[in-house]
Scaffold this motif. Structure first.
Motif, short mmCIF file in Angstrom:
data_model
loop_
_atom_site.label_atom_id
_atom_site.label_comp_id
_atom_site.label_asym_id
_atom_site.label_seq_id
_atom_site.Cartn_x
_atom_site.Cartn_y
_atom_site.Cartn_z
N ASP A 3 102.46 -55.56 -8.52
CA ASP A 3 103.11 -56.68 -9.18
C ASP A 3 101.77 -57.36 -9.99
OD1 ASP A 3 101.98 -58.35 -7.58
OD2 ASP A 3 103.91 -58.45 -6.22
N ALA A 4 102.17 -58.36 -10.42
CA ALA A 4 101.21 -59.20 -11.18
C ALA A 4 100.16 -60.00 -10.29
CB ALA A 4 101.53 -60.02 -12.22
N SER A 5 100.68 -60.14 -9.11
CA SER A 5 100.01 -61.05 -8.08
C SER A 5 99.16 -60.60 -6.85
CB SER A 5 100.81 -62.30 -7.56
OG SER A 5 101.84 -61.36 -6.74
N SER A 6 99.42 -59.14 -6.85
CA SER A 6 98.88 -58.38 -5.72
C SER A 6 98.31 -56.92 -6.38
CB SER A 6 99.67 -58.14 -4.49
OG SER A 6 99.22 -57.38 -3.76
N PRO A 7 97.04 -56.27 -5.87
CA PRO A 7 96.80 -55.53 -6.21
C PRO A 7 97.55 -54.12 -5.86
CG PRO A 7 94.83 -56.45 -5.15
CD PRO A 7 96.03 -57.06 -5.07
N ILE A 8 98.18 -54.07 -4.61
CA ILE A 8 98.96 -53.19 -4.29
C ILE A 8 100.06 -53.83 -3.37
CG2 ILE A 8 97.78 -51.12 -4.75
CD1 ILE A 8 97.03 -50.98 -1.74
N ILE A 191 101.51 -57.61 -24.04
CA ILE A 191 101.34 -57.09 -22.99
C ILE A 191 100.73 -58.26 -21.86
CG2 ILE A 191 100.05 -55.28 -21.51
CD1 ILE A 191 99.69 -53.65 -23.89
N ASP A 192 101.56 -58.34 -20.92
CA ASP A 192 101.24 -59.38 -19.84
C ASP A 192 100.86 -58.27 -18.61
OD1 ASP A 192 103.41 -58.21 -18.63
OD2 ASP A 192 104.71 -59.77 -18.67
N GLU A 193 100.25 -59.01 -17.53
CA GLU A 193 99.76 -58.20 -16.42
C GLU A 193 100.47 -57.12 -16.02
OE1 GLU A 193 97.00 -59.15 -12.42
OE2 GLU A 193 97.25 -60.89 -13.56
N TYR A 196 100.69 -54.40 -18.05
CA TYR A 196 99.29 -53.75 -17.95
C TYR A 196 99.40 -52.74 -16.78
CZ TYR A 196 94.61 -53.03 -16.93
OH TYR A 196 93.41 -52.38 -16.63
N PHE A 197 99.60 -53.22 -15.46
CA PHE A 197 99.79 -52.58 -14.49
C PHE A 197 100.74 -51.21 -14.51
CE2 PHE A 197 97.27 -55.63 -12.28
CZ PHE A 197 96.10 -54.80 -11.69
N ARG A 198 101.88 -51.51 -15.06
CA ARG A 198 102.94 -50.24 -15.38
C ARG A 198 102.08 -49.25 -16.04
NH1 ARG A 198 108.73 -50.89 -18.40
NH2 ARG A 198 108.97 -48.63 -18.49
N ILE A 199 101.39 -49.63 -17.30
CA ILE A 199 100.98 -48.94 -18.25
C ILE A 199 99.88 -47.96 -17.45
CG2 ILE A 199 99.46 -48.55 -20.31
CD1 ILE A 199 101.11 -51.06 -21.32
N ILE A 200 98.77 -48.79 -16.90
CA ILE A 200 97.80 -47.85 -16.22
C ILE A 200 98.08 -46.92 -15.04
CG2 ILE A 200 96.16 -49.54 -17.09
CD1 ILE A 200 95.45 -50.45 -14.10
N SER A 201 99.17 -47.55 -14.38
CA SER A 201 99.68 -46.66 -13.19
C SER A 201 100.42 -45.43 -13.74
CB SER A 201 100.87 -47.47 -12.38
OG SER A 201 101.63 -46.81 -11.61
N ASP A 202 101.05 -45.50 -14.94
CA ASP A 202 101.55 -44.18 -15.32
C ASP A 202 100.27 -43.41 -16.12
OD1 ASP A 202 103.97 -44.88 -14.58
OD2 ASP A 202 104.86 -45.39 -16.37
N LYS A 203 99.51 -44.15 -16.88
CA LYS A 203 98.67 -43.41 -17.69
C LYS A 203 97.48 -42.59 -16.82
CE LYS A 203 96.53 -44.40 -21.45
NZ LYS A 203 95.74 -44.89 -22.54
N MET A 267 95.33 -53.77 -25.31
CA MET A 267 95.15 -54.87 -24.35
C MET A 267 94.87 -54.42 -22.98
SD MET A 267 95.99 -57.54 -26.70
CE MET A 267 97.08 -58.73 -25.72
N THR A 268 93.84 -54.69 -22.56
CA THR A 268 93.25 -54.43 -21.24
C THR A 268 93.04 -55.68 -20.45
OG1 THR A 268 90.93 -54.58 -21.98
CG2 THR A 268 92.08 -52.42 -22.14
#
Length: 355
Positions: A3-8, A191-193, A196-203, A267-268
């Motif tokens: 999520d947006a507040s925790s790395p995993i 893009i919010d955080e 962003y994590f959803r995108i890089i998780s998939d990509k 947007m990174t």
């Protein structure tokens, strides 16, 4: 998925810890952190992988064989096959023929996606040499990518490696969905955080987690261990991508001009965080620059200065380092071995690499 507040979101603290035998997985300063050192435990297995990979790339079609030989000549770091092989060794002590085929399948799929990415991005270079589409145009590049995908599928089907094929096919699905989501959001610059994590998780993380999971699947039926290796790869992949994103804001340690992602309106994390911290007027001014089709060097410097001022680079570095730490912690359940040590070293290599 973080999520947006925790790395995993696995409930673990971000610090490294010891396993039940007291084997500490905090970063060992003597741990291998160069790729040559990291791959030492799997050097023999890498030769077996190369044999499968070269054979899968062969074709009786003259033009196709010429292009695949060009691809083989480029080589690359082979990080993903190394991950497959190290994961298998770390889980069982030895890799198998199934592991070698899994490593070859991973590299075939990865190479295919890179060829297709260059077409999508209209890129003329890949790893410092001409891309396939630059030399042979888009139609042939797309068909080459399709050929590589089909060879990977046949390699697995011919040997009944269904579990591994399912794992890698799911990763390709996620990679496509992540790329499409990024394209959609880049057009809107919203893009919010969390997104962003959803995108890089998939990509990005999806393929790296498929590597570590495939390595485990090739040698064990232990579902808990397979799931742990899947999560390790996912977490490592997130840290890996953030490192890539940081390259865009640093000439010194990236070895490439600033602003490649910015020119493409990507947007990174450093930019997303900085925009979140900025005032309304300043945010509007920076978004206007980001949305320009042709940005000057001064435009890119202005955006870079803005990101540095609002702590985006520092925030991204902290998140990246926390993820690398979490990835090492996930290895603590594995028995001590040179392969596990290399995997731990790879978590540091991923965030310290220069390219």
């Amino acid at each position: 998925m973080p999520d947006a507040s925790s790395p995993i979101s696995n409930g673990r603290a971000a610090s490294d810890h010891s396993d039940a035998d007291g084997d500490t997985l905090t970063l060992d300063r003597s741990a291998p952190t160069t790729l040559d050192e990291i791959r030492l435990p799997v050097e023999d297995d890498l030769e077996a992988f190369r044999s499968y990979f070269r054979e899968a790339m062969r074709s009786d079609h003259m033009l196709l064989d010429k292009i695949t030989q060009y691809v083989l000549w480029q080589k690359g770091k082979r990080i993903r096959p190394i991950l497959v092989l190290l994961s298998a060794q770390a889980c069982s002590g030895t890799a198998t023929d199934t592991t070698h085929r899994a490593a070859a399948l991973v590299e075939l799929l990865h190479t295919a996606t890179l060829v297709h990415d260059d077409v999508v991005d209209d890129a003329e270079e890949r790893r410092g040499v001409f891309s396939i589409n630059a030399l042979w145009k888009n139609k042939i590049a797309v068909l080459l990518g399709d050929f590589l995908l089909s060879r990977g599928l046949l390699l697995s089907l011919d040997h009944d490696d269904y579990s591994i094929l399912h794992t890698l096919s799911d990763a390709v699905r996620r990679m496509s969905e992540g790329e499409l989501l990024q394209i959609e959001k880049s057009r809107l610059l919203d893009i919010d955080e969390e997104t962003y994590f959803r995108i890089i998780s998939d990509k990005t993380a999806s393929l790296i987690s498929a590597c570590t999971k495939s390595g485990a699947v090739s040698v064990t039926d232990d579902e808990a261990l397979i799931e742990r290796m899947d999560e390790f790869g996912e977490t490592l992949g997130l840290a890996f991508q953030i490192r890539d994103d940081l390259f865009d804001f640093s000439v010194e340690d990236a070895g490439k001009p600033i602003g490649i992602d910015l020119q493409e309106k990507k947007m990174t994390l450093p930019l997303i965080v900085s925009l979140r911290e900025a005032g309304r007027r300043e945010k509007k001014r920076i978004l206007k620059l980001v949305d320009q089709d042709d940005k000057t060097r001064d435009d890119l410097r202005t955006i870079g200065t803005f990101v540095d001022k609002h702590g985006g680079i520092a925030y991204a570095r902290r998140k990246m380092e926390s993820l690398a730490s979490d990835a090492r912690s996930l290895l603590s359940a594995l028995p001590p071995s040179e392969a596990r040590r290399s995997l731990a070293g790879l978590t540091q290599f991923a965030i310290q690499r220069s390219r």
